[in-house]
Design an enzyme around this catalytic site. Structure first.
Site, PDB file in Angstrom:
ATOM      1  N   LYS A 171       0.878  -1.179   0.000  1.00 16.97           N
ATOM      2  CA  LYS A 171       0.000   0.000   0.000  1.00 16.97           C
ATOM      3  C   LYS A 171       0.908   1.219   0.000  1.00 16.97           C
ATOM      4  O   LYS A 171       1.412   1.638   1.051  1.00 16.97           O
ATOM      5  CB  LYS A 171      -0.866  -0.061   1.256  1.00 16.97           C
ATOM      6  CG  LYS A 171      -2.058   0.863   1.330  1.00 16.97           C
ATOM      7  CD  LYS A 171      -1.795   2.241   0.916  1.00 16.97           C
ATOM      8  CE  LYS A 171      -2.251   3.316   1.816  1.00 16.97           C
ATOM      9  NZ  LYS A 171      -1.861   4.618   1.241  1.00 16.97           N
ATOM     10  N   GLY A 224       6.263   5.033   8.384  1.00 17.91           N
ATOM     11  CA  GLY A 224       5.481   6.266   8.343  1.00 17.91           C
ATOM     12  C   GLY A 224       5.519   6.956   9.690  1.00 17.91           C
ATOM     13  O   GLY A 224       6.462   6.789  10.466  1.00 17.91           O
ATOM     14  N   GLU A 246       8.749   1.321  11.317  1.00 12.09           N
ATOM     15  CA  GLU A 246       9.834   2.260  10.994  1.00 12.09           C
ATOM     16  C   GLU A 246       9.217   3.651  11.032  1.00 12.09           C
ATOM     17  O   GLU A 246       8.529   4.052  10.092  1.00 12.09           O
ATOM     18  CB  GLU A 246      10.392   1.977   9.588  1.00 12.09           C
ATOM     19  CG  GLU A 246      11.048   0.611   9.439  1.00 12.09           C
ATOM     20  CD  GLU A 246      12.486   0.587   9.941  1.00 12.09           C
ATOM     21  OE1 GLU A 246      12.947   1.582  10.532  1.00 12.09           O
ATOM     22  OE2 GLU A 246      13.141  -0.450   9.744  1.00 12.09           O
ATOM     23  N   CYS A 280      13.129  10.652   7.520  1.00 10.68           N
ATOM     24  CA  CYS A 280      12.985  10.209   8.910  1.00 10.68           C
ATOM     25  C   CYS A 280      14.293  10.377   9.663  1.00 10.68           C
ATOM     26  O   CYS A 280      14.323  10.732  10.826  1.00 10.68           O
ATOM     27  CB  CYS A 280      12.536   8.763   8.950  1.00 10.68           C
ATOM     28  SG  CYS A 280      13.592   7.680   7.980  1.00 10.68           S
ATOM     29  N   GLU A 379       8.946  16.159  14.907  1.00 13.73           N
ATOM     30  CA  GLU A 379       9.436  16.093  13.526  1.00 13.73           C
ATOM     31  C   GLU A 379       8.829  17.245  12.733  1.00 13.73           C
ATOM     32  O   GLU A 379       7.608  17.306  12.575  1.00 13.73           O
ATOM     33  CB  GLU A 379       8.933  14.788  12.895  1.00 13.73           C
ATOM     34  CG  GLU A 379       9.972  13.742  12.707  1.00 13.73           C
ATOM     35  CD  GLU A 379       9.466  12.589  11.874  1.00 13.73           C
ATOM     36  OE1 GLU A 379       8.274  12.248  11.945  1.00 13.73           O
ATOM     37  OE2 GLU A 379      10.286  12.023  11.151  1.00 13.73           O
TER      38      GLU A 379
HETATM   39  P1  NAD Z   1       1.914   8.623   7.309  1.00 13.93           P
HETATM   40  O1  NAD Z   1       1.997   7.866   8.575  1.00 13.93           O
HETATM   41  O2  NAD Z   1       0.930   9.708   7.199  1.00 13.93           O
HETATM   42  O3  NAD Z   1       1.605   7.625   6.097  1.00 13.93           O
HETATM   43  C1  NAD Z   1       2.397   6.495   5.847  1.00 13.93           C
HETATM   44  C2  NAD Z   1       1.561   5.475   5.134  1.00 13.93           C
HETATM   45  O4  NAD Z   1       0.520   5.048   6.009  1.00 13.93           O
HETATM   46  C3  NAD Z   1       0.870   6.003   3.878  1.00 13.93           C
HETATM   47  O5  NAD Z   1       0.853   4.999   2.885  1.00 13.93           O
HETATM   48  C4  NAD Z   1      -0.535   6.275   4.379  1.00 13.93           C
HETATM   49  O6  NAD Z   1      -1.504   6.229   3.355  1.00 13.93           O
HETATM   50  C5  NAD Z   1      -0.720   5.141   5.361  1.00 13.93           C
HETATM   51  N1  NAD Z   1      -1.775   5.365   6.355  1.00 13.93           N
HETATM   52  C6  NAD Z   1      -2.279   6.544   6.796  1.00 13.93           C
HETATM   53  N2  NAD Z   1      -3.266   6.328   7.692  1.00 13.93           N
HETATM   54  C7  NAD Z   1      -3.376   4.974   7.839  1.00 13.93           C
HETATM   55  C8  NAD Z   1      -4.204   4.134   8.637  1.00 13.93           C
HETATM   56  N3  NAD Z   1      -5.122   4.629   9.452  1.00 13.93           N
HETATM   57  N4  NAD Z   1      -4.015   2.802   8.542  1.00 13.93           N
HETATM   58  C9  NAD Z   1      -3.074   2.283   7.724  1.00 13.93           C
HETATM   59  N5  NAD Z   1      -2.295   3.033   6.935  1.00 13.93           N
HETATM   60  C10 NAD Z   1      -2.428   4.366   6.995  1.00 13.93           C
HETATM   61  O7  NAD Z   1       3.394   9.117   7.008  1.00 13.93           O
HETATM   62  P2  NAD Z   1       3.879  10.006   5.775  1.00 13.93           P
HETATM   63  O8  NAD Z   1       3.441  11.403   6.022  1.00 13.93           O
HETATM   64  O9  NAD Z   1       3.519   9.348   4.490  1.00 13.93           O
HETATM   65  O10 NAD Z   1       5.475   9.872   5.924  1.00 13.93           O
HETATM   66  C11 NAD Z   1       6.198  10.652   6.787  1.00 13.93           C
HETATM   67  C12 NAD Z   1       6.499   9.912   8.082  1.00 13.93           C
HETATM   68  O11 NAD Z   1       7.158   8.686   7.773  1.00 13.93           O
HETATM   69  C13 NAD Z   1       7.454  10.665   8.970  1.00 13.93           C
HETATM   70  O12 NAD Z   1       7.052  10.540  10.314  1.00 13.93           O
HETATM   71  C14 NAD Z   1       8.784   9.945   8.743  1.00 13.93           C
HETATM   72  O13 NAD Z   1       9.717  10.082   9.773  1.00 13.93           O
HETATM   73  C15 NAD Z   1       8.328   8.548   8.578  1.00 13.93           C
HETATM   74  N6  NAD Z   1       9.341   7.753   7.874  1.00 13.93           N
HETATM   75  C16 NAD Z   1      10.066   6.823   8.584  1.00 13.93           C
HETATM   76  C17 NAD Z   1      11.055   6.090   7.957  1.00 13.93           C
HETATM   77  C18 NAD Z   1      11.863   5.077   8.708  1.00 13.93           C
HETATM   78  O14 NAD Z   1      12.501   4.255   8.076  1.00 13.93           O
HETATM   79  N7  NAD Z   1      11.900   5.096  10.038  1.00 13.93           N
HETATM   80  C19 NAD Z   1      11.308   6.280   6.597  1.00 13.93           C
HETATM   81  C20 NAD Z   1      10.554   7.224   5.910  1.00 13.93           C
HETATM   82  C21 NAD Z   1       9.565   7.939   6.559  1.00 13.93           C
END
Ligand code: NAD
Length: 477
Positions: A171, A224, A246, A280, A379
């Site tokens: 997804k 995320g 992550e 991240c 963040e």
């Molecule tokens: P997000 O949590 O908003 O979304 C991440 C993913 O989760 C997307 O595909 C989104 O559609 C999905 N999602 C959203 N709501 C959901 C739900 N209720 N149930 C299941 N899935 C859902 O994050 P973002 O804004 O896309 O990305 C930024 C974040 O990701 C930052 O906090 C960043 O630090 C983190 N990140 C972490 C790493 C790591 O390796 N630790 C790497 C990249 C990004």
């Protein structure tokens, strides 16, 4: 118009609805994706299960490795095309988009070689017994991917899961999924059996939530935000589904008075400017020992003033942010910092060529940020570096470990003893000494502690997370 990719075919979604794809460089829609729902997830999980129980399970580890290697080569042939897709979808400068495509290629190369090196053990036990452990795939793994590095995160997560013998349902973020649909198509072209890689696009609260709840998903890898990571873990806990999380970070860079500032300077800048700070592992907190605080800020300020945010194709230091809400979010952090009297050392520029409708944010260097301020704790996910002074090692550690996060940290010092002391005391999943984010980290286990998540991806270590250990005890007399 891109569709879901299920069982090696592009298929329209059940809802008949679509979502616009917006170009962050001008704020204009230029394509549409399927707005998936729970029924699409059902179809994808069924395809993955059928693949797992059929052709995928019959492959030997070496054959799986050859398929992953074939995909790596195919991705290398299409690297420019993939970089161009991701560049427009995410607003990445050319160098960054190319680096992301190269990392994707490398992940599949790395995990191709790992397939037939993943094995269990034999254990000493009672007289007359033999005990062996097998590393078995979980089965069907779900992968929820963010928008900041779609290709890289797909490579590390799906690459590792496939290498371990799982079939995958992915997804991607609703803000960035086009490159991954093309990768899945290329995988089918090199011979991945139908159902090994499935992609369902759409919103997180619809598709992502359905995936996390689905009883046919045996493991979830989520990358995320901490907020959504919590939701996923809660949902998965209902049926005891294992998860790898992550999540975010607030990477501290500890610069001691004995550091080589010439060597540190470009890395300190790059660690917050890369991908417009939407990383991240961004080095978003700069902790500097007092004797060199002013000197370093002066030099960094000069560097920041030269930085330019501009159209991705101009390949300036950074591109636009991903979406307007992200721009607003960064703006609100900066407005609060200004209201609270936090001084700005320097700000970069937005290039004259930037479209006024694009989501551009010039890099900002702030100083004397109170450690408890939200700009030092949360963040920002934009090109904002928060600097603060420290007195000694204890003070540096208290500041560095004083957030909810623990993903990546760095120590800048010429003193070998100090390097190791600090590395031991830092609560983070990765610590760099006199570097930051070196080499892209494909081979290096990666993941967090505290609110940065748990479990590890990247490197060989990831394969343990994508497998489950079975202990087989034979009594033979
Ligand atoms: P997000 O949590 O908003 O979304 C991440 C993913 O989760 C997307 O595909 C989104 O559609 C999905 N999602 C959203 N709501 C959901 C739900 N209720 N149930 C299941 N899935 C859902 O994050 P973002 O804004 O896309 O990305 C930024 C974040 O990701 C930052 O906090 C960043 O630090 C983190 N990140 C972490 C790493 C790591 O390796 N630790 C790497 C990249 C990004």
């Amino acid at each position: 118009m891109p569709k879901h990719f299920i069982a090696n075919e592009f298929v329209a979604g059940d809802s008949g609805q679509t979502l616009p794809v917006i170009d962050p460089a001008d704020g204009q829609p230029y394509d549409q994706i399927q707005r998936g729902n729970a029924r699409d997830v059902d179809t994808a999980v069924a395809a993955a299960r059928a693949c797992l129980q059929g052709p995928w399970q019959r492959l030997t580890a070496a054959e799986r490795g050859r398929l992953l290697m074939a995909l790596s080569r195919k991705l290398a042939e299409h690297a420019e095309e993939l970089a161009a897709i991701e560049q427009r979808d995410c607003g990445k400068p050319t160098r960054q988009a190319r680096a992301d495509a190269a990392a994707l290629v490398r992940y599949f190369e790395y995990y191709a070689g790992a397939c037939d090196k993943l094995h269990g053990q034999t254990l000493p036990f009672l007289e007359g017994f033999s005990v062996l452990t097998w590393r078995e795939p979980h089965g069907v793994t779900g992968h929820v991917i963010p928008w900041n590095y779609p290709m890289q995160i797909f490579g590390r997560s799906v690459g590792g899961a496939l290498a371990a013998g799982n079939a995958c349902v992915v997804k991607p973020s609703e803000d960035a999924c086009l490159s991954l649909l093309r990768v899945a198509e290329l995988a089918a072209e090199v011979g991945f059996p139908a159902g090994a890689i499935n992609i369902v696009t759409g919103y997180g609260h619809e598709v992502g939530d359905a995936l996390a709840r689905h009883p046919g998903i045996d493991h979830i890898s989520f990358t995320g935000s901490p907020r959504v990571g919590t939701l996923i873990q809660q949902v998965a806990a209902e049926r005891h589904c294992p998860v790898t999380l992550e999540l975010g970070g607030k990477g501290p860079q500890l610069v001691f008075e004995d550091a080589d500032l010439d060597a540190a300077l470009p890395t300190l800048v790059q660690a917050i400017v890369q991908n417009a700070g939407q990383t991240c592992s961004a080095g978003s907190r700069l902790l500097v020992q007092r004797p060199v605080y002013e000197r370093l800020l002066e030099r960094l300020g000069a560097a920041f003033r030269e930085l330019r945010a501009g159209p991705p194709a101009l390949d300036t230091d950074l591109g636009p942010l991903i979406r307007v809400s992200q721009l607003d979010r960064v703006g609100s952090f900066l407005a609060q910092a200004a209201r609270d009297g936090i001084p700005t050392v320097a700000q970069g520029q937005v290039a004259a060529e930037a479209h006024p409708g694009g989501y551009y944010q010039a890099p900002v260097l702030l100083r004397d940020v109170p450690p408890e301020h939200r700009i030092a704790q949360e963040e920002v996910f934009g090109p904002v570096l928060a600097a603060m002074p420290f007195d000694d090692e204890d003070h540096a550690i208290a500041l560095a470990n004083g957030t909810d996060f623990g993903l990546v940290a760095a120590v800048w010092s010429r003193d070998g003893g100090r390097q190791l002391r600090m590395a031991r005391r830092l609560r983070a999943g990765q610590v760099f000494v006199n570097s930051y984010g070196a080499g892209g980290g494909i081979e290096l286990p990666f993941g967090g502690v505290k609110s940065s998540g748990h479990g590890r991806e990247k490197g060989f270590e990831a394969l343990y997370g994508f497998t489950v250990l079975k202990t087989v005890t034979l009594r033979h007399g």
